[in-house]
Scaffold this motif. Sequence first.
Motif, mmCIF file in Angstrom:
data_model
loop_
_atom_site.group_PDB
_atom_site.id
_atom_site.type_symbol
_atom_site.label_atom_id
_atom_site.label_comp_id
_atom_site.label_asym_id
_atom_site.label_seq_id
_atom_site.Cartn_x
_atom_site.Cartn_y
_atom_site.Cartn_z
ATOM 1 N N ALA A 197 54.388 56.703 -18.597
ATOM 2 C CA ALA A 197 53.517 55.673 -18.017
ATOM 3 C C ALA A 197 52.952 56.144 -16.682
ATOM 4 O O ALA A 197 51.753 55.983 -16.398
ATOM 5 N N HIS A 198 53.787 56.733 -15.852
ATOM 6 C CA HIS A 198 53.379 57.265 -14.546
ATOM 7 C C HIS A 198 52.255 58.281 -14.705
ATOM 8 O O HIS A 198 51.244 58.235 -13.988
ATOM 9 N N LEU A 203 48.987 56.568 -15.696
ATOM 10 C CA LEU A 203 48.460 55.783 -14.584
ATOM 11 C C LEU A 203 47.749 56.687 -13.569
ATOM 12 O O LEU A 203 46.653 56.372 -13.101
ATOM 13 N N VAL A 258 47.767 50.814 -18.397
ATOM 14 C CA VAL A 258 49.027 51.038 -19.122
ATOM 15 C C VAL A 258 49.816 49.742 -19.273
ATOM 16 O O VAL A 258 49.962 48.973 -18.322
ATOM 17 N N VAL A 262 59.696 48.610 -14.655
ATOM 18 C CA VAL A 262 58.591 48.433 -13.708
ATOM 19 C C VAL A 262 58.987 48.940 -12.324
ATOM 20 O O VAL A 262 58.205 49.622 -11.648
ATOM 21 N N ASN A 307 49.450 50.175 -9.185
ATOM 22 C CA ASN A 307 50.340 49.098 -9.613
ATOM 23 C C ASN A 307 49.578 48.034 -10.404
ATOM 24 O O ASN A 307 50.117 47.447 -11.354
ATOM 25 N N LEU A 326 49.170 48.558 -14.186
ATOM 26 C CA LEU A 326 50.386 48.518 -14.991
ATOM 27 C C LEU A 326 50.750 47.084 -15.326
ATOM 28 O O LEU A 326 50.797 46.227 -14.447
#
Length: 280
Positions: free
Chosen positions: A16-17, A20, A26, A40, A64, A67
Amino acid sequence: MKVGVLGGGRMGAGIAHAFLLAGSDVIIVERDGAAMTAAVHRIHESLERSVKRDSTERTLDDLNAALRAGTDAGILADRDLVIEAVPEDRALKSEALARVESVLAADAVLASNTSSISIDALATSLTRPQRFLGLHFFNPVPSSSLVEIVCGSATDPALADRARDWVETLGKTPIVVRDSPGFASSRLGLVLALEAIRMLDAGVASAEDIDRAMELGYRHPMGPLRTTDVVGLDVRLGIAEELYATLGERFAPPALLRQMVTEGRLGRKSGQGFYRWDDE
């Protein structure tokens, strides 16, 4: 690009990181509220570190905001790509993949982050195996430069080219392999790791000196025992069991590996493996 990640552990959070930072929107899905909150938090911390290192031009607020998280796979319905990153268990992955596929659009792509399980075997639970492939990221995802693209026998050949583009957009290097037990990376890495464990158990040398032999003698950036600590001894054992069942005796897990996993000495994530990780 709209990306979904199923599973927010160390690997899922890292995937995910990476997306992003590359500008994707995401969504991460976890099994329950507590796991979702932990995922999270894990991702927010890693994003903050990237911003502090100037690894991205995006602000922390922007990252942020891109996400979202939840516990219902239905929120993945609008995703272009969903990557499954649940623990390395064939039944668990098959169930998770089928559940996600049922909510995705027909042209969406589904991928597994499996490090050893056959893509064809996982595809048997799917109705659109041509839209399915392996995207094997490496731990830790943010600093790793490799992604292994694994094509099953039913995978649409054009997906490999699309996957190359996705990986390169992340700033990583793709390699494409045919579906085979352990693919390329896990199969080769495991052979070295298992032999290093057998050598340690036999008293050939200390963990530090076995690793130093590969680091200095063969220019490996990290020795096989320290790498096993980073990967997780439980993960190594799971891969060994899978390859032992499919490729035979040379992948039989050493007794020392089984013992350490039973005792909870899993490597960096537990604070103790072949090394102590108190300060990591």
